[in-house]
Design an enzyme around this catalytic site. Sequence first.
Site: not given
Lengths: 395, 395
Positions: B337, B83
């Site tokens: 995200h 991430c």
Amino acid sequence: MKNVAIVGTGHTKFGVRTDVNLQELAWEAIKQALEEASLDQSDIQYFVVGNFGNWSSEEIPAVVIGEYSNLNPNGTMRVEAACATGSAALRDAYLSVKSGEVDIALAVGVEQMHQSPNPNTIELIGRAGDYFWEFQNFGLTFPSYYALHASAYMSKYNVKEEDLGNIAVKNHYYGARNPYAQFQKEITMEDYLNSRPVAYPLRILDSSPITDGAAAVLLASEEVVKRITDSPIWITSQGTASGTANLSRRSDFTHIEAAELAAKQAYKKAGINFETSWKYFDVAEVHDCFTIAEVMAYEDLGFAKRGEGYQLARENQTYIGGKIPVNVDGGLKAKGHPIGATGISMAVSITRQLLYRSHKGTQVDVKNGMGLFHNVGGTGHYAYVTILSSRRPSS
Amino acid sequence: MKNVAIVGTGHTKFGVRTDVNLQELAWEAIKQALEEASLDQSDIQYFVVGNFGNWSSEEIPAVVIGEYSNLNPNGTMRVEAACATGSAALRDAYLSVKSGEVDIALAVGVEQMHQSPNPNTIELIGRAGDYFWEFQNFGLTFPSYYALHASAYMSKYNVKEEDLGNIAVKNHYYGARNPYAQFQKEITMEDYLNSRPVAYPLRILDSSPITDGAAAVLLASEEVVKRITDSPIWITSQGTASGTANLSRRSDFTHIEAAELAAKQAYKKAGINFETSWKYFDVAEVHDCFTIAEVMAYEDLGFAKRGEGYQLARENQTYIGGKIPVNVDGGLKAKGHPIGATGISMAVSITRQLLYRSHKGTQVDVKNGMGLFHNVGGTGHYAYVTILSSRRPSS
């Protein structure tokens, strides 16, 4: 800008390496590099992992390798540039030292292709091309991509099958002398001509294999090199270029434009004349995923004029003792081609050549102290050319 | 070492972006960045693509994006740091300019999570943890990872559910004012408390969504910055650190050690005191993949003492006008995200804040001209902290 040197190298046995998992395989190479440099993990400030990785469900290879190799809490990332992934990993580590961000960095390339949960390895490799168009609509995989190159080249320059066979025979000759090679076995021209077709005009003996393996290099800035070794091998320069995904957008199949551009970039920075480039180098590693790729590489690197690359092999000029020894560790063809590790493996081979530490029967005479490696992703989707030298760069 | 500045930014609408394919999505952000900088593709010398990519069969995203965006024949690679992939892409592009290899580089992050051929997105995200051990044996996925953190933190510091809810309410408040956000909708504490549980103590409104999106930044060396813009935003420093894959090897679940280490690295290079770090910054973006992650980030960045992070939110100190505005673009929670794009999106938000170009209702007062972004991969498997400033670094 800091000068950057290779101060440690590591290389595993290439081949079927299902005796270990991914992180154990990477550690084999890292451990060797650390020992060679007399460093330990606490000396490393940053590490980069080259891994194509679609053969595995392991999606964070840098993390599992970092933990297993006790490299936490150093910063890290994984990089990918298809079959040039190893050179891309080297690039990020090189930039990290050259920019002054860190003084000691590790680049490790690793691939374990025999553990794939998807049994169709050819499909997985096909994804390194233009998957959604060329693979899904026309079934193009890598043997067929390079068969297009071979057909175009052979047709344009009236080249014979034996001219490709010369590459395979040479690379197996040296692979037989490299204990790390996947195929430690010489082949004859007769073996080559009798080997089964894969994608016309390419045969199985034109093709690099499915390989597991890892390789690692430790890089250090000039300030700390002296403390580590009295025989650094400097990174003189690197060039990198890209090509279109869709092959129909390329104008010429007889060479790989991105590779030529990458070479010219690297040569320009190093003050090397393209037309006589071979005179500067004692040894070269080129990306012979298929034999035709080595022939094109000779020309893309300026070792031969356009359409004359195959003659270098015909005249045995790329054996040790010839004009420019190429792939004298066996190349991708015989040493093997573990995607993410290949570029780093090339860096290890050139470094050891320049230090007179190659395996018996594979060592070249070092006159200029300079070598290069040429690493191609896809069919020139990516290209990296990197020059190494025992001479410290002047800048 | 060269000073490096952001001279152009691009950002797509985040959300469900099945109206375009991966390369079209990336190009939306690249085009905006080029227009902002009044540059075209021929000015770019190198580009780096951040893409986690397991949602797609497209295994060479950098290549298809390069072709579609007309970025050939520039050199390129794809990078991955779970991430924190966007920050890793920024890092390689930053190093390429800082080291003098190129003068103008592009970093683009992109992810298209709604096109996955594997409908089990939670499993795919689970692979960004310790897949072969924790996921396969214990079923740990990201909601459960962060639920472990939340449980540990809430238990140790006697924190209430509402303290996590404060983060969600704030980030939705600002997401409602950001036209690029996935969720442009305010929520109340009642909404939060009534939202369904995902992994105790975390609710759906603690969790960032599955998102498609792209963001891009153009970087330039000091020598060429002047020709491009009179309002560069400089990269002051970056820190990066890693943590173990296996969570059982971590000593403390109430914070993320790698994030604290990355922050301290970045602060040291920038001459910033950890204990009073918040005084240096006008605005911060932190990795709020779950609300608890934002609370831990406050402490890992030195904005609050250990165990006091939640109080910043309780006192509304991370809203605009407070001690240190955080995630005033909606954060991962409301903005969304898209894994590979998130870090670059943060860079875009901070850059635009420092230039007074944020969306209405989301602009902070710029006093010091400095901001930072904090991007975590996995649960601290990777961590990157990057400091941006309108002031040219002195070195």
